[in-house]
Every structure is written in C-alpha cells, then in structure tokens.
Design a protein around this motif. Structure first.
Motif, PDB file in Angstrom:
ATOM      1  N   HIS A  23      18.978  50.369   7.253  1.00  0.00           N
ATOM      2  CA  HIS A  23      18.187  49.134   7.259  1.00  0.00           C
ATOM      3  C   HIS A  23      17.963  48.640   5.828  1.00  0.00           C
ATOM      4  O   HIS A  23      18.089  47.438   5.553  1.00  0.00           O
ATOM      5  CB  HIS A  23      16.856  49.371   7.969  1.00  0.00           C
ATOM      6  N   ALA A  24      17.633  49.552   4.918  1.00  0.00           N
ATOM      7  CA  ALA A  24      17.425  49.177   3.515  1.00  0.00           C
ATOM      8  C   ALA A  24      18.704  48.609   2.914  1.00  0.00           C
ATOM      9  O   ALA A  24      18.673  47.604   2.189  1.00  0.00           O
ATOM     10  CB  ALA A  24      16.946  50.382   2.711  1.00  0.00           C
ATOM     11  N   GLU A  25      19.852  49.223   3.191  1.00  0.00           N
ATOM     12  CA  GLU A  25      21.134  48.726   2.696  1.00  0.00           C
ATOM     13  C   GLU A  25      21.417  47.327   3.222  1.00  0.00           C
ATOM     14  O   GLU A  25      21.916  46.471   2.491  1.00  0.00           O
ATOM     15  CB  GLU A  25      22.260  49.679   3.082  1.00  0.00           C
ATOM     16  N   THR A  26      21.077  47.077   4.482  1.00  0.00           N
ATOM     17  CA  THR A  26      21.264  45.752   5.072  1.00  0.00           C
ATOM     18  C   THR A  26      20.396  44.723   4.363  1.00  0.00           C
ATOM     19  O   THR A  26      20.862  43.624   4.026  1.00  0.00           O
ATOM     20  CB  THR A  26      20.942  45.780   6.580  1.00  0.00           C
ATOM     21  N   LEU A  27      19.133  45.066   4.106  1.00  0.00           N
ATOM     22  CA  LEU A  27      18.228  44.148   3.410  1.00  0.00           C
ATOM     23  C   LEU A  27      18.714  43.853   1.995  1.00  0.00           C
ATOM     24  O   LEU A  27      18.662  42.705   1.543  1.00  0.00           O
ATOM     25  CB  LEU A  27      16.809  44.720   3.384  1.00  0.00           C
ATOM     26  N   ILE A  28      19.174  44.881   1.304  1.00  0.00           N
ATOM     27  CA  ILE A  28      19.691  44.693  -0.056  1.00  0.00           C
ATOM     28  C   ILE A  28      20.919  43.794  -0.029  1.00  0.00           C
ATOM     29  O   ILE A  28      21.046  42.871  -0.843  1.00  0.00           O
ATOM     30  CB  ILE A  28      19.998  46.052  -0.712  1.00  0.00           C
ATOM     31  N   SER A  29      21.808  44.030   0.899  1.00  0.00           N
ATOM     32  CA  SER A  29      23.018  43.223   1.020  1.00  0.00           C
ATOM     33  C   SER A  29      22.666  41.760   1.299  1.00  0.00           C
ATOM     34  O   SER A  29      23.258  40.843   0.709  1.00  0.00           O
ATOM     35  CB  SER A  29      23.900  43.789   2.129  1.00  0.00           C
ATOM     36  N   GLN A  30      21.709  41.528   2.182  1.00  0.00           N
ATOM     37  CA  GLN A  30      21.283  40.157   2.486  1.00  0.00           C
ATOM     38  C   GLN A  30      20.654  39.491   1.270  1.00  0.00           C
ATOM     39  O   GLN A  30      20.900  38.303   1.009  1.00  0.00           O
ATOM     40  CB  GLN A  30      20.300  40.157   3.655  1.00  0.00           C
ATOM     41  N   ALA A  31      19.854  40.232   0.509  1.00  0.00           N
ATOM     42  CA  ALA A  31      19.226  39.677  -0.686  1.00  0.00           C
ATOM     43  C   ALA A  31      20.275  39.315  -1.739  1.00  0.00           C
ATOM     44  O   ALA A  31      20.176  38.265  -2.384  1.00  0.00           O
ATOM     45  CB  ALA A  31      18.213  40.670  -1.265  1.00  0.00           C
ATOM     46  N   ILE A  32      21.271  40.162  -1.906  1.00  0.00           N
ATOM     47  CA  ILE A  32      22.329  39.879  -2.871  1.00  0.00           C
ATOM     48  C   ILE A  32      23.144  38.663  -2.429  1.00  0.00           C
ATOM     49  O   ILE A  32      23.451  37.778  -3.243  1.00  0.00           O
ATOM     50  CB  ILE A  32      23.218  41.119  -3.084  1.00  0.00           C
TER      51      ILE A  32
END
Length: 130
Positions: A23-32
C-alpha cells in the motif's frame, strides 16, 4: 500457546506487513506520478524569457543573454523540467534532491548539469522538499 498458533500469528503479521508495504509503495508511486504531471504542466507554461522556442528541442537565444554559460541546457528550462520528471520516474530522489538544492550533478545524457533558479523554485513549489 502452541507452535502451530505461533506460526499462524507470525504468518498473519508477515502478511499484514507485506500488505502495508504494498500500500505504501502504491501511494509513493501515485505521488511521484502526480508530481511528474505537475512538473510537465509547468514546463509547458514556463519558459526562459530569453529563449525563443523553434521546435521541441531547438531554440534561439541572443548572445547577450548567454551570460556566463554557453551551455544550452542552462537556458532551456523545458529540458530542465523534463530531466527532473525523468529522474523522479526513475526514483532517483537523491539526484533530484541535490538538483533542488542547487548542486551540480552528473547526468549520463547531459554531463554535469545544474538547474536554473526559476526551475528550482517552480519544482519546490510543485513537489515540495524531497
């Protein structure tokens, strides 16, 4: 508590942690992705006023406007924005951080580069501190 119960608890915690990391990786990817979109939108609107764009990568600038740098990259804000977006997509946050701090960094395609002050300011306003 027997060993089977302990194993089940460990497996549950491991699964929970793996889910949280995903979930954290998904959020980071979306933010980038969002930051890259914002930077590309700024690049489409914000150009060096001394530059007259001839095409996507070609421009002209008067010799009086060159100042100390005859390096085209130093005057092509669009290319600088594109470089920041490319580095973000590559997850090279250390290099982006250095560029936003005004440092000169080595880029494989462009050599030793730094960002212009207006590009740094626009990127910081868009993506904040990394």
């Amino acid at each position: 508590m027997n060993s089977t119960t302990q194993l089940q608890l460990q497996r549950h915690h491991s699964d929970s942690l793996a889910g949280a990391l995903k979930h954290a990786e998904t959020l980071i990817s979306q933010a980038i992705d969002k930051a890259c979109e914002e930077i590309e939108a700024i690049a489409a609107q914000m150009q060096n006023p001394a530059v007259t764009r001839l095409s996507g990568s070609a421009f002209e600038i008067s010799s009086k406007s060159l100042g100390q740098s005859w390096d085209p990259f130093a005057h092509d804000w669009g290319m600088q924005f594109q470089m920041v977006a490319r580095l973000l997509r590559l997850r090279n946050l250390g290099m982006v951080r250095s560029l936003l701090e005004g440092a000169r960094v080595d880029d494989k395609a462009l050599g030793r580069v730094c960002l212009s002050a207006p590009v740094i300011e626009a990127c910081r306003l868009s993506i904040g501190d990394i």
